[in-house]
Scaffold this motif. Sequence first.
Motif, short mmCIF file in Angstrom:
data_model
loop_
_atom_site.label_atom_id
_atom_site.label_comp_id
_atom_site.label_asym_id
_atom_site.label_seq_id
_atom_site.Cartn_x
_atom_site.Cartn_y
_atom_site.Cartn_z
N UNK A 14 130.83 20.39 58.94
CA UNK A 14 131.11 19.77 57.79
C UNK A 14 131.47 18.44 59.35
N UNK A 15 130.95 17.05 59.55
CA UNK A 15 130.86 16.29 60.17
C UNK A 15 131.59 14.84 59.70
N UNK A 16 132.25 13.76 60.57
CA UNK A 16 132.35 12.71 60.05
C UNK A 16 130.90 12.36 59.28
N UNK A 20 126.19 9.69 63.60
CA UNK A 20 125.01 10.09 64.58
C UNK A 20 125.77 10.81 65.30
N UNK A 21 125.54 12.08 65.12
CA UNK A 21 126.84 13.03 66.30
C UNK A 21 125.44 13.26 67.43
N UNK A 22 125.61 12.89 68.62
CA UNK A 22 125.23 14.19 69.80
C UNK A 22 125.99 14.82 70.06
N UNK A 33 122.24 13.41 62.67
CA UNK A 33 122.94 12.42 61.60
C UNK A 33 123.24 13.05 59.97
N UNK A 34 124.83 12.58 59.73
CA UNK A 34 125.61 13.52 58.51
C UNK A 34 125.10 12.41 57.06
N UNK A 35 125.56 12.90 56.08
CA UNK A 35 125.21 12.00 54.88
C UNK A 35 126.26 11.20 54.58
N UNK A 36 126.62 10.95 53.60
CA UNK A 36 127.53 10.11 53.30
C UNK A 36 129.25 11.36 53.14
N UNK A 37 128.91 12.69 52.80
CA UNK A 37 129.62 13.89 52.78
C UNK A 37 129.74 14.73 53.25
N UNK A 38 129.52 14.23 54.93
CA UNK A 38 129.76 14.62 55.92
C UNK A 38 129.01 15.61 56.75
N UNK A 39 127.65 15.56 55.63
CA UNK A 39 126.66 17.24 56.31
C UNK A 39 125.48 16.61 56.72
#
Length: 82
Positions: A14-16, A20-22, A33-39
């Motif tokens: 689970x991310x922020x 978009x996380x490199x 790229x994550x959704x609004x829940x962090x997945x």
Amino acid sequence: MKPGDKLLKEINKKYTPSTTIPLKFGRYDMVVKTNDEGYAILLFIGKADEDGIIKGNRFTRVLIKDSNGNTIKDHWDHKGKI
């Protein structure tokens, strides 16, 4: 082609939310790229050029949950070269 177990372990964290996380994975560059829940729902993996653009493969995640939050479907689809 599908992501291997080591890669899945890394990107199923689970991310922020909504970012978009490199990332680096071995010798590969990745952008998640994550959704609004962090997945993670979108993955670009390959080699980044000098502008940070990934040349490699694109994967999308099918993540379906029921109203109680239980996972019904969770898998990654290879969408081709980028």
